[in-house]
Scaffold this motif. Sequence first.
Motif, short mmCIF file in Angstrom:
data_model
loop_
_atom_site.label_atom_id
_atom_site.label_comp_id
_atom_site.label_asym_id
_atom_site.label_seq_id
_atom_site.Cartn_x
_atom_site.Cartn_y
_atom_site.Cartn_z
N ARG A 122 43.98 47.89 50.70
CA ARG A 122 43.99 48.11 49.26
C ARG A 122 44.60 46.92 48.54
N GLY A 123 45.71 46.40 49.09
CA GLY A 123 46.35 45.26 48.47
C GLY A 123 45.45 44.04 48.44
N ARG A 124 44.71 43.82 49.52
CA ARG A 124 43.80 42.68 49.56
C ARG A 124 42.66 42.87 48.58
N ASP A 125 42.11 44.08 48.50
CA ASP A 125 41.02 44.36 47.56
C ASP A 125 41.47 44.17 46.11
N GLU A 126 42.68 44.66 45.81
CA GLU A 126 43.20 44.54 44.45
C GLU A 126 43.41 43.08 44.08
N ILE B 267 41.50 38.19 41.20
CA ILE B 267 41.02 36.81 41.22
C ILE B 267 39.63 36.72 40.59
N VAL B 268 38.77 37.67 40.94
CA VAL B 268 37.41 37.67 40.38
C VAL B 268 37.47 37.90 38.88
N GLY B 269 38.33 38.81 38.43
CA GLY B 269 38.49 39.05 37.00
C GLY B 269 39.00 37.82 36.27
N ALA B 270 39.97 37.15 36.87
CA ALA B 270 40.49 35.92 36.27
C ALA B 270 39.42 34.85 36.21
N ALA B 271 38.61 34.77 37.25
CA ALA B 271 37.53 33.78 37.28
C ALA B 271 36.56 34.02 36.13
N PHE B 272 36.20 35.28 35.90
CA PHE B 272 35.28 35.58 34.80
C PHE B 272 35.89 35.16 33.47
N ALA C 261 31.02 24.03 34.54
CA ALA C 261 31.32 22.63 34.82
C ALA C 261 32.78 22.27 34.53
N ARG C 262 33.37 22.86 33.50
CA ARG C 262 34.72 22.49 33.08
C ARG C 262 35.81 23.29 33.80
N THR C 263 35.41 24.19 34.68
CA THR C 263 36.38 25.04 35.37
C THR C 263 36.57 24.56 36.80
N CYS C 264 37.82 24.54 37.24
CA CYS C 264 38.12 24.25 38.64
C CYS C 264 38.85 25.45 39.25
N VAL C 265 38.93 25.48 40.57
CA VAL C 265 39.56 26.60 41.25
C VAL C 265 41.02 26.74 40.85
N GLN C 266 41.69 25.63 40.57
CA GLN C 266 43.08 25.69 40.15
C GLN C 266 43.24 26.45 38.83
N ASP C 267 42.26 26.29 37.94
CA ASP C 267 42.29 27.04 36.67
C ASP C 267 42.26 28.54 36.94
N VAL C 268 41.42 28.94 37.88
CA VAL C 268 41.30 30.36 38.21
C VAL C 268 42.59 30.86 38.85
N ALA C 269 43.15 30.07 39.76
CA ALA C 269 44.41 30.46 40.41
C ALA C 269 45.51 30.64 39.38
N GLU D 183 45.16 31.37 36.18
CA GLU D 183 44.87 32.56 35.38
C GLU D 183 45.22 33.84 36.14
N ALA D 184 44.98 33.83 37.46
CA ALA D 184 45.24 35.02 38.29
C ALA D 184 46.70 35.13 38.69
N GLY D 185 47.47 34.06 38.51
CA GLY D 185 48.86 34.08 38.90
C GLY D 185 49.07 33.98 40.40
N VAL D 186 48.17 33.26 41.08
CA VAL D 186 48.29 33.09 42.53
C VAL D 186 48.18 31.61 42.86
N ALA D 187 48.49 31.29 44.12
CA ALA D 187 48.35 29.91 44.57
C ALA D 187 46.88 29.60 44.84
N LYS D 188 46.53 28.34 44.72
CA LYS D 188 45.14 27.93 44.93
C LYS D 188 44.63 28.32 46.31
N PRO D 189 45.41 28.16 47.39
CA PRO D 189 44.92 28.58 48.71
C PRO D 189 44.60 30.08 48.77
N THR D 190 45.31 30.88 47.97
CA THR D 190 45.04 32.32 47.96
C THR D 190 43.63 32.60 47.46
N VAL D 191 43.20 31.83 46.46
CA VAL D 191 41.83 31.99 45.96
C VAL D 191 40.84 31.72 47.08
#
Length: 209
Positions: free
Chosen positions: A14-18, A23-28, A37-45, A47-55
């Motif tokens: 459940r924790g992994r799914d949440e 992350i998917v919600g933050a990406a959207f 084009a202007r978005t990088c994975v770090q931007d998503v991380a 926004e989601a409040g996680v580290a880039k490797p977590t994404v």
Amino acid sequence: MGSEVSTGGGGKARGRDERRQAIVGAAFTVFARQGYARTCVQDVAREAGVAKPTVYNHLADKESLYRQAVESAADRVGAQGLAVVDGLREVAAEDDPREALSAVGRGLLRVCHDEDARAVHRLADAEAARFPGLAASARERTALRLRSALADRLARLVLAGRLRPCEPEVAAEHFLALLTGPLEYRPDADPEAVAEAAVEVFLRAYGTG
């Protein structure tokens, strides 16, 4: 001990799914704001409040993030539309469907013209060359799913004698076009007035009175 350890295997899943959903919600959110084009994975991380490797632990790359973000949002928008259409379920044989259809029309206009709905189709269409099939997938999860559900409810109204015999999917297409068409030409039109006019025209074509 962390919660994933103390709650057992189910808690870990459940924790992994949440976290993946977050992350998917933050990406959207980020893609809708900045485009692909202007978005990088770090931007998503960020926004989601996680580290880039977590994404990367949850989604392999930026392309996967984009597709998942758009399709997940399309599912959410589609579910909102289905919830609105479900309001036709309770119309009985002796009821005038006008009020229920008007309520559904107003609800669908809110869903279809919500910023998330607009962003889903904007993002899917903008990157159609990079993501073949994404626009079709988004349409299937939103407009086509909605048409099918509405056709089912209209068919029930036909069986109940509240609408004249017709092809339900065609009737559903007509109702949706009557709702969404005017706002293509007059984006500032009053949704309440648009819904009422759509129902009036629809019942002139499909009503039994």
